[in-house]
Design a protein around this motif. Sequence first.
Motif, PDB file in Angstrom:
ATOM      1  N   LEU A  75       0.827  -1.202   0.000  1.00 31.23           N
ATOM      2  CA  LEU A  75       0.000   0.000   0.000  1.00 31.23           C
ATOM      3  C   LEU A  75       0.864   1.256   0.000  1.00 31.23           C
ATOM      4  CD1 LEU A  75      -2.814   1.236   0.123  1.00 31.23           C
ATOM      5  CD2 LEU A  75      -2.712   1.022   2.597  1.00 31.23           C
ATOM      6  N   LYS A  76       1.911   1.232   0.795  1.00 33.49           N
ATOM      7  CA  LYS A  76       2.828   2.370   0.851  1.00 33.49           C
ATOM      8  C   LYS A  76       3.501   2.581  -0.505  1.00 33.49           C
ATOM      9  CE  LYS A  76       6.620   4.221   3.575  1.00 33.49           C
ATOM     10  NZ  LYS A  76       7.612   3.947   4.606  1.00 33.49           N
ATOM     11  N   GLY A  77       3.849   1.479  -1.165  1.00 32.70           N
ATOM     12  CA  GLY A  77       4.452   1.564  -2.489  1.00 32.70           C
ATOM     13  C   GLY A  77       3.508   2.174  -3.510  1.00 32.70           C
ATOM     14  N   LYS A  78       2.244   1.772  -3.463  1.00 35.74           N
ATOM     15  CA  LYS A  78       1.245   2.341  -4.385  1.00 35.74           C
ATOM     16  C   LYS A  78       1.085   3.841  -4.133  1.00 35.74           C
ATOM     17  CE  LYS A  78      -0.643  -0.905  -6.946  1.00 35.74           C
ATOM     18  NZ  LYS A  78      -0.463  -0.910  -8.383  1.00 35.74           N
ATOM     19  N   ALA A  79       1.043   4.224  -2.851  1.00 42.42           N
ATOM     20  CA  ALA A  79       0.899   5.644  -2.506  1.00 42.42           C
ATOM     21  C   ALA A  79       2.090   6.446  -3.038  1.00 42.42           C
ATOM     22  CB  ALA A  79       0.773   5.807  -1.000  1.00 42.42           C
ATOM     23  N   GLU A  80       3.272   5.878  -2.913  1.00 40.90           N
ATOM     24  CA  GLU A  80       4.487   6.546  -3.396  1.00 40.90           C
ATOM     25  C   GLU A  80       4.422   6.719  -4.920  1.00 40.90           C
ATOM     26  OE1 GLU A  80       8.067   8.377  -2.308  1.00 40.90           O
ATOM     27  OE2 GLU A  80       6.721   7.332  -0.945  1.00 40.90           O
ATOM     28  N   GLN A  81       3.895   5.731  -5.609  1.00 48.83           N
ATOM     29  CA  GLN A  81       3.762   5.812  -7.060  1.00 48.83           C
ATOM     30  C   GLN A  81       2.787   6.909  -7.464  1.00 48.83           C
ATOM     31  OE1 GLN A  81       3.333   2.029  -9.241  1.00 48.83           O
ATOM     32  NE2 GLN A  81       3.909   1.036  -7.318  1.00 48.83           N
ATOM     33  N   VAL A  82       1.669   7.003  -6.753  1.00 50.62           N
ATOM     34  CA  VAL A  82       0.672   8.035  -7.052  1.00 50.62           C
ATOM     35  C   VAL A  82       1.253   9.423  -6.802  1.00 50.62           C
ATOM     36  CG1 VAL A  82      -1.554   9.001  -6.336  1.00 50.62           C
ATOM     37  CG2 VAL A  82      -1.308   6.533  -6.664  1.00 50.62           C
ATOM     38  N   LYS A  83       1.951   9.562  -5.679  1.00 56.38           N
ATOM     39  CA  LYS A  83       2.581  10.843  -5.349  1.00 56.38           C
ATOM     40  C   LYS A  83       3.604  11.220  -6.424  1.00 56.38           C
ATOM     41  CE  LYS A  83       5.506  11.251  -1.860  1.00 56.38           C
ATOM     42  NZ  LYS A  83       6.080  11.330  -0.500  1.00 56.38           N
ATOM     43  N   GLY A  84       4.380  10.239  -6.861  1.00 55.22           N
ATOM     44  CA  GLY A  84       5.371  10.493  -7.895  1.00 55.22           C
ATOM     45  C   GLY A  84       4.751  10.868  -9.219  1.00 55.22           C
ATOM     46  N   LYS A  85       3.683  10.182  -9.580  1.00 53.01           N
ATOM     47  CA  LYS A  85       2.988  10.477 -10.846  1.00 53.01           C
ATOM     48  C   LYS A  85       2.441  11.902 -10.813  1.00 53.01           C
ATOM     49  CE  LYS A  85       1.023   9.462 -14.791  1.00 53.01           C
ATOM     50  NZ  LYS A  85       1.804   9.358 -16.004  1.00 53.01           N
ATOM     51  N   THR A  86       1.903  12.303  -9.669  1.00 47.73           N
ATOM     52  CA  THR A  86       1.370  13.660  -9.522  1.00 47.73           C
ATOM     53  C   THR A  86       2.479  14.696  -9.702  1.00 47.73           C
ATOM     54  OG1 THR A  86      -0.323  12.849  -8.010  1.00 47.73           O
ATOM     55  CG2 THR A  86       0.115  15.210  -7.976  1.00 47.73           C
ATOM     56  N   LYS A  87       3.614  14.481  -9.042  1.00 47.65           N
ATOM     57  CA  LYS A  87       4.742  15.414  -9.181  1.00 47.65           C
ATOM     58  C   LYS A  87       5.248  15.445 -10.618  1.00 47.65           C
ATOM     59  CE  LYS A  87       6.828  15.583  -4.617  1.00 47.65           C
ATOM     60  NZ  LYS A  87       8.021  15.286  -3.829  1.00 47.65           N
ATOM     61  N   GLU A  88       5.318  14.269 -11.228  1.00 44.92           N
ATOM     62  CA  GLU A  88       5.795  14.195 -12.610  1.00 44.92           C
ATOM     63  C   GLU A  88       4.886  15.004 -13.530  1.00 44.92           C
ATOM     64  OE1 GLU A  88       6.890  10.808 -15.963  1.00 44.92           O
ATOM     65  OE2 GLU A  88       5.983  10.181 -14.066  1.00 44.92           O
ATOM     66  N   GLU A  89       3.575  14.840 -13.385  1.00 44.27           N
ATOM     67  CA  GLU A  89       2.618  15.568 -14.225  1.00 44.27           C
ATOM     68  C   GLU A  89       2.671  17.078 -13.970  1.00 44.27           C
ATOM     69  OE1 GLU A  89       0.681  14.425 -16.741  1.00 44.27           O
ATOM     70  OE2 GLU A  89       1.698  12.500 -16.434  1.00 44.27           O
ATOM     71  N   MET A  90       2.773  17.462 -12.692  1.00 42.28           N
ATOM     72  CA  MET A  90       2.864  18.889 -12.368  1.00 42.28           C
ATOM     73  C   MET A  90       4.140  19.493 -12.953  1.00 42.28           C
ATOM     74  SD  MET A  90       0.185  19.952 -10.849  1.00 42.28           S
ATOM     75  CE  MET A  90       0.773  21.529 -10.293  1.00 42.28           C
ATOM     76  N   GLY A  91       5.229  18.753 -12.857  1.00 41.87           N
ATOM     77  CA  GLY A  91       6.489  19.216 -13.435  1.00 41.87           C
ATOM     78  C   GLY A  91       6.395  19.378 -14.935  1.00 41.87           C
ATOM     79  N   SER A  92       5.715  18.432 -15.562  1.00 45.97           N
ATOM     80  CA  SER A  92       5.538  18.487 -17.006  1.00 45.97           C
ATOM     81  C   SER A  92       4.672  19.685 -17.408  1.00 45.97           C
ATOM     82  CB  SER A  92       4.900  17.187 -17.493  1.00 45.97           C
ATOM     83  OG  SER A  92       4.705  17.208 -18.874  1.00 45.97           O
TER      84      SER A  92
END
Length: 61
Positions: A4-21
């Motif tokens: 679950l923690k891994g999935k949360a980390e992936q979602v957080k990362g995807k959000t940062k990646e999209e915002m950065g883009s």
Amino acid sequence: MGKLKGKAEQVKGKTKEEMGSMTDDKSMEMKGKAEKVKGRAEESAADAGARMRGIGEKKKR
């Protein structure tokens, strides 16, 4: 818990990646990609641990 923690980390990362883009912030985009990789690794480790526990249970029988 690790999965679950891994999935949360992936979602957080995807959000940062999209915002950065969207904001053309390469630093934020790279940090997001790194968090996604970290999340995948955490999830994989949790899966491997669960498999090992399953093997251990079979040997006890």
